[in-house]
Write a protein that holds these residues in place. Structure first.
Motif, short mmCIF file in Angstrom:
data_model
loop_
_atom_site.label_atom_id
_atom_site.label_comp_id
_atom_site.label_asym_id
_atom_site.label_seq_id
_atom_site.Cartn_x
_atom_site.Cartn_y
_atom_site.Cartn_z
N MET A 44 1.08 -1.14 -0.35
CA MET A 44 -0.24 -0.28 -0.57
C MET A 44 0.92 1.30 0.10
N PRO A 45 0.93 2.09 -1.28
CA PRO A 45 1.84 3.43 -0.85
C PRO A 45 0.82 4.32 0.15
N GLU A 46 1.70 4.65 1.44
CA GLU A 46 1.96 5.69 2.17
C GLU A 46 2.66 6.64 2.48
N LEU A 47 2.16 8.05 3.00
CA LEU A 47 2.87 8.93 2.79
C LEU A 47 4.39 9.36 2.51
N PRO A 48 5.43 8.60 2.71
CA PRO A 48 6.50 8.56 1.37
C PRO A 48 6.45 9.00 0.45
N TRP A 82 -11.01 20.37 -8.72
CA TRP A 82 -10.21 19.13 -7.88
C TRP A 82 -10.34 17.29 -8.55
N LEU A 83 -8.91 17.39 -8.77
CA LEU A 83 -8.95 15.62 -8.68
C LEU A 83 -8.78 15.30 -7.54
N VAL A 84 -9.00 14.38 -7.10
CA VAL A 84 -9.00 14.11 -5.65
C VAL A 84 -8.59 11.83 -5.99
N LEU A 85 -7.41 11.50 -5.24
CA LEU A 85 -7.27 10.55 -5.53
C LEU A 85 -6.78 10.00 -4.24
N HIS A 86 -7.48 8.31 -4.39
CA HIS A 86 -6.98 7.71 -3.03
C HIS A 86 -6.48 5.68 -3.84
N LEU A 87 -4.72 5.62 -3.29
CA LEU A 87 -4.75 4.60 -4.34
C LEU A 87 -4.69 3.73 -3.51
N ALA A 88 -5.49 3.39 -2.27
CA ALA A 88 -5.46 2.55 -1.46
C ALA A 88 -4.78 1.41 -1.48
N ARG A 89 -4.94 -0.39 -1.32
CA ARG A 89 -3.89 -1.01 -0.95
C ARG A 89 -3.09 -1.26 -2.35
N GLY A 90 -4.23 -1.39 -3.53
CA GLY A 90 -3.60 -1.58 -4.74
C GLY A 90 -3.56 -0.94 -5.79
N GLY A 91 -3.43 -0.38 -5.24
CA GLY A 91 -3.44 1.27 -6.03
C GLY A 91 -1.57 1.57 -7.17
N TRP A 92 -1.69 2.24 -8.15
CA TRP A 92 -0.60 3.14 -8.46
C TRP A 92 -0.50 3.56 -9.05
N VAL A 93 0.52 4.39 -9.80
CA VAL A 93 0.00 5.97 -10.83
C VAL A 93 1.34 5.57 -11.42
N ARG A 125 -10.62 -0.42 -3.53
CA ARG A 125 -10.61 0.24 -3.12
C ARG A 125 -9.98 1.23 -3.79
N LEU A 126 -10.08 1.50 -4.26
CA LEU A 126 -9.36 2.46 -5.55
C LEU A 126 -10.01 3.18 -5.27
N ALA A 127 -10.37 4.75 -4.81
CA ALA A 127 -11.15 5.66 -5.41
C ALA A 127 -10.59 7.58 -5.73
N VAL A 128 -11.92 7.62 -7.11
CA VAL A 128 -11.82 8.91 -7.50
C VAL A 128 -12.27 10.16 -7.08
N TRP A 129 -12.76 11.22 -7.13
CA TRP A 129 -13.20 12.33 -6.44
C TRP A 129 -13.42 13.21 -7.40
#
Length: 291
Positions: free
Chosen positions: A1-5, A73-84, A124-128
């Protein structure tokens, strides 16, 4: 899961490439990921990216337009399995929702841009798409950012007041934003504290050790990740771990064997000598774990 760093590094990486660029098209690959409908995703078309930033583990893309006074604004939460994934040249094929791991594709005016993917089946990835990040409910409920200059020992003590375990408190985003399963293991190892010690029962010395470890571990991880391309961040995260994901390996501090406590969908790692007085924790979820 991507975290703060990692999210901080992604924000810096994307900001350097997106700032001032015009969005030509945004395509949705996973219908379940989009959590808003008004404004529509297509409202981002033709807007310029003004800034890419981070709050906790969320990526925030601010866009502006000469035809509209307010940002979008485009807001993105990568959750556990997401990546860019950044691409200098995006595929020209039309995105078909539900096909493969692709969740979102954002194309710039020159044909480059980024794709957001999600591995696994949890989805669980989420986009707003919102007029303000404050409109995103889980984002608005985040606790203080773990590396906010205003976050001090007193703020940490307040965040830990829930009475849950240290592991639970550090990963509770409403208590402290940005720390997940991996870095909580690293912070607790550096602080020489059991993951299952009561968060509300730390001595002054233990509280100070925890605060110092939190700042040190996260700051060093951010510094290691700074300037890396998005493709290199996962490997850097793994390489920088001292106990997380290293079950059975020797502790780099004392040489004891790193142990694991497994849960239904994840696990934690720790060093008995450094953190639990030499006593291994029982590897089952409902065991009475050591203080």
């Amino acid at each position: 899961m991507p975290e703060l760093p990692e999210v901080e590094a992604l924000a810096q990486f994307l900001d350097a490439r997106l700032r001032g660029q015009t969005i030509a098209k945004v395509e949705l690959g996973a219908i379940s990921a989009l959590k808003t409908f008004d404004p529509p995703l297509d409202a981002l078309r033709g807007r310029d990216v003004a800034d890419v930033s981070r709050r906790g583990k969320y990526l925030l893309f601010e866009t502006t337009s000469s035809e509209a006074a307010e940002p979008l604004w485009l807001v993105l939460h990568l959750a556990r399995g997401g990546w860019v994934r950044w691409r200098d040249e995006l595929p020209t094929s039309v995105v078909k929702p539900g096909k493969g791991p692709l969740a979102l594709r954002t194309r710039l005016a020159h044909g480059d841009g980024f794709e957001v993917t999600e591995a696994g089946t949890e989805k669980r990835l989420a986009v707003w798409v919102v007029g303000s990040p404050k409109e995103v409910d889980p984002l608005s409920r985040l606790g203080p950012d773990a590396l906010d200059p205003a976050f001090d020992v007193a703020a940490l003590e307040t965040a830990l007041a829930s009475g849950t375990t240290l592991k639970g408190a550090l990963t509770d985003q409403q208590a402290i934003a940005g720390i997940g399963n991996a870095y909580s293991d690293e912070v607790l190892h550096a602080a020489r504290l059991s993951p299952f010690k009561s968060a509300a029962k730390l001595s002054r010395d233990e509280l100070q050790r925890l605060f110092d470890a939190l700042v040190q571990v996260l700051t060093e991880a951010v510094e290691r990740s700074a300037g890396l391309p998005a493709a290199g961040l996962k490997a850097e995260k793994r390489a920088g771990m001292r106990v997380h994901g290293r079950t059975g390996e020797p502790c780099p501090v004392c040489g004891d064997r790193v142990r694991q406590v497994a849960f239904a969908t994840k696990s934690l790692q720790y060093c008995p000598t450094c953190q639990t007085g030499g006593r291994p924790l029982a590897d089952r979820r409902l065991s009475r774990l050591l203080k």
